[in-house]
Motif scaffolding. Structure first.
Motif, short mmCIF file in Angstrom:
data_model
loop_
_atom_site.label_atom_id
_atom_site.label_comp_id
_atom_site.label_asym_id
_atom_site.label_seq_id
_atom_site.Cartn_x
_atom_site.Cartn_y
_atom_site.Cartn_z
N ARG A 111 0.83 -1.21 0.00
CA ARG A 111 0.00 0.00 0.00
C ARG A 111 0.86 1.25 0.00
N GLU A 112 1.93 1.22 0.80
CA GLU A 112 2.80 2.38 0.86
C GLU A 112 3.35 2.72 -0.52
N LYS A 113 3.76 1.71 -1.27
CA LYS A 113 4.33 1.96 -2.59
C LYS A 113 3.32 2.64 -3.49
N ARG A 114 2.08 2.21 -3.41
CA ARG A 114 1.02 2.82 -4.22
C ARG A 114 0.87 4.30 -3.89
N TYR A 115 0.92 4.65 -2.60
CA TYR A 115 0.74 6.04 -2.20
C TYR A 115 1.99 6.87 -2.46
N PHE A 116 3.16 6.27 -2.32
CA PHE A 116 4.38 7.00 -2.65
C PHE A 116 4.44 7.32 -4.14
N ASN A 117 3.79 6.50 -4.95
CA ASN A 117 3.74 6.77 -6.39
C ASN A 117 2.99 8.07 -6.69
N LEU A 118 2.03 8.42 -5.83
CA LEU A 118 1.33 9.70 -5.99
C LEU A 118 2.31 10.85 -5.86
N LEU A 119 3.26 10.69 -4.96
CA LEU A 119 4.28 11.72 -4.78
C LEU A 119 5.27 11.71 -5.94
N ARG A 120 5.65 10.52 -6.37
CA ARG A 120 6.63 10.40 -7.46
C ARG A 120 6.09 11.00 -8.76
N THR A 121 4.78 10.82 -9.01
CA THR A 121 4.18 11.33 -10.25
C THR A 121 3.64 12.75 -10.11
N ARG A 122 3.86 13.35 -8.94
CA ARG A 122 3.43 14.72 -8.66
C ARG A 122 1.91 14.88 -8.61
N SER A 123 1.20 13.77 -8.40
CA SER A 123 -0.24 13.90 -8.16
C SER A 123 -0.47 14.63 -6.85
N ILE A 124 0.44 14.44 -5.91
CA ILE A 124 0.47 15.24 -4.71
C ILE A 124 1.84 15.92 -4.64
N GLU A 125 1.88 17.09 -4.01
CA GLU A 125 3.13 17.84 -3.95
C GLU A 125 4.04 17.38 -2.82
N GLY A 126 3.45 16.85 -1.76
CA GLY A 126 4.23 16.42 -0.61
C GLY A 126 3.41 15.46 0.23
#
Length: 340
Positions: A111-126
């Motif tokens: 699950r963590e990897k899925r959410y960290f991908n949001l950060l990696r793809t800039r879907s979230i800023e931080g």
């Protein structure tokens, strides 16, 4: 002059009515520059009255930023993490950021990897991240931190993450106060029902208690009610004698109290019990639980504040970690050793 039922005012109209510049209104909304409390109160009053809504979409389209931050917690349904989430949400809303809340199911790596991908793809800023287990050098969090991704640790400090600020409480000092309180009541035999062994908070709380009880027996659980119950069941089955019990959080302490009651042991006459956190249940059970109060709402707010400060500055470098004070709360679950 418009009233609350008419079309929302523009920023220019708010500034004119408040007798300030448009820049001052902007700074009041963003928090990027200091504005006097009197002026900010006047501006926010006009905004509430006349319905001004910042054109966040246009601003973010121009800047190329998503205007979204993320919060990863082990279990959003848990009262403790819910309070942290509320604090993050409040501050994000004040700074005009959207929030995505992710439940990691007690730091499940998938699950963590899925959410960290949001950060990696800039879907979230931080990302504001709350750990519930020991972090190894191979974890995704370590990899993201090493890439200078904007991350703030809430509630738990993780050793070995340079450039990643954290917001934590004075865990050692809080446990130290509990230990001294029990010692002053005449207790000499204590057990510690601790959390996950690798967590920094567990290490600090155990060390704080052991200042007063260096020979205390330590058993480890998972911070849940059933864990406290089961660990005390095992201690009683092994014939371990103690007059004081420290739960590394309130839930384990309450679970321990339930098992002690079933065993015919009275709290605090036979065993004094203390916890940590001061969650809602601590003050309503009988007897009330002596504990250490930490401000979970403020942990969330300050974590979001640090993250947004780093985002506005363009880097998390130089953003300092924060340690919040705690408070000893004495209730009916502690008393003098029987016969003293």
């Amino acid at each position: 002059m418009n009233d609350a039922s008419s079309k929302p005012w523009t920023m220019q109209q708010i500034a004119a009515a408040a007798g300030v510049s448009v820049t001052t209104v902007s700074h009041t909304l963003s928090g990027k520059r200091p504005v006097s409390s009197e002026t900010a109160l006047r501006i926010r009053g006009l905004i509430d009255q006349f319905g001004y809504v910042p054109d966040a979409g246009a601003r973010r389209l121009k800047s190329g930023r998503s205007g979204m931050i993320g919060l990863a917690v082990p279990d959003i349904s848990h009262w403790y993490f819910g309070r942290i989430a509320r604090g993050v949400e409040e501050l994000a809303n004040e700074r005009d950021y959207g929030l995505i809340i992710c439940s990691t199911s007690n730091s499940d790596p998938r699950r963590e990897k899925r959410y960290f991908n949001l950060l990696r793809t800039r879907s979230i800023e931080g990302l504001v991240y709350t750990a519930s287990r020991e972090i190894s050098p191979t974890d995704e969090l370590m990899r993201m931190a090493s890439s200078s991704s904007p991350i703030v640790l809430a509630d738990e400090e993780v050793v070995g993450l340079p450039g990643v600020p954290s917001v934590t409480s004075l865990n050692f000092a809080g446990a130290q106060a509990l230990g001294r309180h029990l010692r002053a009541l005449g207790h000499t035999r204590a057990v510690i029902v601790a959390g996950f062994a690798g967590l920094r908070s567990t290490v600090e709380r155990v060390a704080g208690i052991r200042e007063s009880f260096p020979d205390a027996i330590v058993v480890h659980g998972d911070f849940e009610l059933q864990s406290g119950y089961d660990l005390v069941d095992e201690l009683l089955a092994q014939g371990v004698g103690f007059t004081a019990l420290f739960g590394c959080n309130d839930y384990m302490a309450v679970g321990a109290m339930r098992r002690l009651h079933e065993a015919g042991l009275r709290v605090p006459h036979d065993v004094s019990v203390v916890g940590f956190d001061d969650v809602d249940i601590a003050g309503v059970i009988t007897p009330g639980l002596t504990t250490v109060r930490q401000d979970m709402l403020e942990i969330g707010r300050r974590s979001a504040q640090l993250l947004i400060e780093g985002l506005d500055a363009g880097s998390m470098r130089g953003i300092p970690s924060v340690t919040l004070p705690v408070e000893l709360v004495v209730r009916g679950s502690t008393g003098p050793v029987a016969g003293e």
